[in-house]
Design an enzyme around this catalytic site. Sequence first.
Site, PDB file in Angstrom:
ATOM      1  N   SER A 123       6.817  -6.677   7.445  1.00  0.00           N
ATOM      2  CA  SER A 123       6.496  -8.098   7.314  1.00  0.00           C
ATOM      3  C   SER A 123       7.595  -8.908   6.618  1.00  0.00           C
ATOM      4  O   SER A 123       8.727  -8.928   7.068  1.00  0.00           O
ATOM      5  CB  SER A 123       5.164  -8.210   6.577  1.00  0.00           C
ATOM      6  OG  SER A 123       4.732  -9.530   6.534  1.00  0.00           O
ATOM      7  N   ASP A 183       6.623 -15.608   9.166  1.00  0.00           N
ATOM      8  CA  ASP A 183       7.158 -14.498   8.369  1.00  0.00           C
ATOM      9  C   ASP A 183       7.749 -13.443   9.314  1.00  0.00           C
ATOM     10  O   ASP A 183       7.807 -13.635  10.533  1.00  0.00           O
ATOM     11  CB  ASP A 183       6.094 -13.914   7.431  1.00  0.00           C
ATOM     12  CG  ASP A 183       5.084 -13.057   8.146  1.00  0.00           C
ATOM     13  OD1 ASP A 183       4.930 -13.205   9.370  1.00  0.00           O
ATOM     14  OD2 ASP A 183       4.435 -12.215   7.491  1.00  0.00           O
ATOM     15  N   ASP A 215       2.789 -12.950  11.418  1.00  0.00           N
ATOM     16  CA  ASP A 215       1.355 -13.137  11.160  1.00  0.00           C
ATOM     17  C   ASP A 215       1.055 -14.190  10.092  1.00  0.00           C
ATOM     18  O   ASP A 215      -0.099 -14.413   9.749  1.00  0.00           O
ATOM     19  CB  ASP A 215       0.644 -11.800  10.854  1.00  0.00           C
ATOM     20  CG  ASP A 215       1.165 -11.115   9.612  1.00  0.00           C
ATOM     21  OD1 ASP A 215       2.040 -11.670   8.934  1.00  0.00           O
ATOM     22  OD2 ASP A 215       0.686  -9.997   9.332  1.00  0.00           O
ATOM     23  N   GLU A 250      -5.301 -17.104   3.429  1.00  0.00           N
ATOM     24  CA  GLU A 250      -4.703 -16.922   2.116  1.00  0.00           C
ATOM     25  C   GLU A 250      -3.762 -18.106   1.908  1.00  0.00           C
ATOM     26  O   GLU A 250      -3.224 -18.658   2.885  1.00  0.00           O
ATOM     27  CB  GLU A 250      -3.905 -15.615   2.069  1.00  0.00           C
ATOM     28  CG  GLU A 250      -4.802 -14.393   2.093  1.00  0.00           C
ATOM     29  CD  GLU A 250      -4.042 -13.118   1.738  1.00  0.00           C
ATOM     30  OE1 GLU A 250      -4.465 -12.433   0.801  1.00  0.00           O
ATOM     31  OE2 GLU A 250      -3.036 -12.804   2.396  1.00  0.00           O
ATOM     32  N   GLY A 267      -1.042  -5.558  -5.300  1.00  0.00           N
ATOM     33  CA  GLY A 267      -1.309  -4.382  -4.474  1.00  0.00           C
ATOM     34  C   GLY A 267      -0.097  -3.963  -3.655  1.00  0.00           C
ATOM     35  O   GLY A 267      -0.133  -2.963  -2.947  1.00  0.00           O
ATOM     36  N   THR A 268       0.983  -4.736  -3.724  1.00  0.00           N
ATOM     37  CA  THR A 268       2.166  -4.401  -2.928  1.00  0.00           C
ATOM     38  C   THR A 268       3.444  -4.257  -3.758  1.00  0.00           C
ATOM     39  O   THR A 268       4.452  -3.804  -3.250  1.00  0.00           O
ATOM     40  CB  THR A 268       2.436  -5.484  -1.854  1.00  0.00           C
ATOM     41  OG1 THR A 268       2.677  -6.725  -2.522  1.00  0.00           O
ATOM     42  CG2 THR A 268       1.261  -5.641  -0.901  1.00  0.00           C
TER      43      THR A 268
END
Length: 542
Positions: free
Chosen positions: A65, A277, A281, A371, A500-501
């Site tokens: 991504s 991006d 998405d 988001e 979380g990333t």
Amino acid sequence: MAQFEEVSKKSELHPKPVGMVQQYGTAGFRTHADHLDHVMFRMGLLAALRSRNTKATIGVMVTASHNPEEDNGVKLIDPMGEMLTPVWEVYATRLVNAEQDHLLTVLEDVIEKESIDLTQEAHVFVGKDTRSSSARLSEAVLDGVTALRGHSKDYGLVTTPQLHYMVCCCNTRGEYGQASVEGYYRKLLQAFAELTKHVPNRTDDQKCLLVDGANGIGALKLREMVPRLQGELLVSLFCDGTSGKLNHQCGADFVKVQQKSPKGIDMKAGDRCCSFDGDGDRIVYYYSDAEGHFHLLDGDKIATLISTFLKELLTQAGLDLKMAVVQTAYANGSSTRYLQDTMKLIVKCTKTGVKHLHHVAQEFDIGVYFEANGHGTVLFSKVLEEKIRRLCKDSDGERRRVATLLKNSVDLINQTVGDAISDMLLIEAILAIRGMTVQQWDAIYTDLPNRQLKVKVSDRRVIETTDAERKTVSPAGLQEAIDGLVEKHRQGRSFVRPSGTEDVVRVYAEAETQESADALAHEVSLVVYRLAGGVGGEPKPL
Ligand SMILES: CC(=O)N[C@H]1[C@@H](OP(=O)(O)O)O[C@H](CO)[C@@H](O)[C@@H]1O
Ligand SMILES: [Mg+2]
């Protein structure tokens, strides 16, 4: 069993470095491309099992991504085009972390737990983004599928949402559309043409859109579509991958986080612009005004535009249905207030991560979810889709016109997952139909100034949250400290959560003025640093 011998043999070609541990996170596995060969092979194996388990086609997308070009990653797509179900995320993590001589044991364990019949057929769709490592890594996925005697179809270069669409088309036997890139183009282009064909008197200026393709796959796919937009949308494509580096100083994440325009876009005051991006998405819009001020229209503004449009159509069509907007804690407080108080819509807040939003949106007849960073879509219940279809046939006059608008909106939206191209066409159609400029859209409500910061701590798991991540329950005293700081700022709001990333704690703050939001974010960073085991130097004021 013969299949296992094959797995054993093939896995030697994709060895796991001893001791390496990875986690199926918010967006699958994601790390430097050099550490992913065994991960890809094993996700090929898991996809073949998941396919037998669900008796359906499963998708595997190779992408990282918005991360740098040197990274890569992989996500699995479940039968209806949704993200992999959480139980299987756990299997994925165990399979990827099994040492070489333990691989078969873990595989057998999954097979037994899920009572998988290995004589069943398995079908897996594979896609990849434009990263230089993606070709060889997707080969490793295909190797894994073949080792377990699964059938695979390699879609090659596609956006993430295109692969989600393929999987859904295939498993609905074509009801959702035709499972090819051409089928995707045709479905979207037709819906867009239908939506815009009766819009009167648009000047070329109103049809112009500048697109930053993040030097990625979204640019390649959009370029194929542009000539077929029949002049209803005049796209100037920048960061199209011909010279620049993927996501480097461009793309939706860069624009959202830096709150400035990408390098390489040639924008004049008032031009309507958007950025995709790296895997197509996410999307955000922006423009700069006559004074040179940059204006960002993020996922919250997009959700507002779309939900306002759909709500009006529903009312005009005489359809009384349950509609909600789903956000995360990162949604700007002004957007939440506007949607709730002015639009009178149900607003839900979930944990960060698209799968959480998607899940809640499914509970409504129309669930709009975004988001703040621009990842989102709209879900329609089967009941509503059926009502719209019937209304298109059985009604006439104004009601039929409105029902047809709704039907074409449904067709234009990729309901499997957030989709930059589909979202862009929907936004463009709405702006055209309502005769609205980007400035008028921006003026629907005014964002509260906000700031996002990162704090490094020795173990971010010490921070535990509740209430959709808006409050912390540990470490002790942290929430009380944040509450005390927030009170000192007019319209203040702040929360912290472990990413979380990335290996960081994220801090978000908003307040009446930018100075106040910046100060609050810094003060909260300091208490995180002090109470949650900060490492490196203390956070400095901005
Ligand atoms: C604040 C923020 O933008 N967080 C992003 C980011 O998650 P974190 O858990 O915050 O690292 O990556 C996710 C996956 O792409 C995306 O869903 C999410 O919105
Ligand atoms: Mg993405």
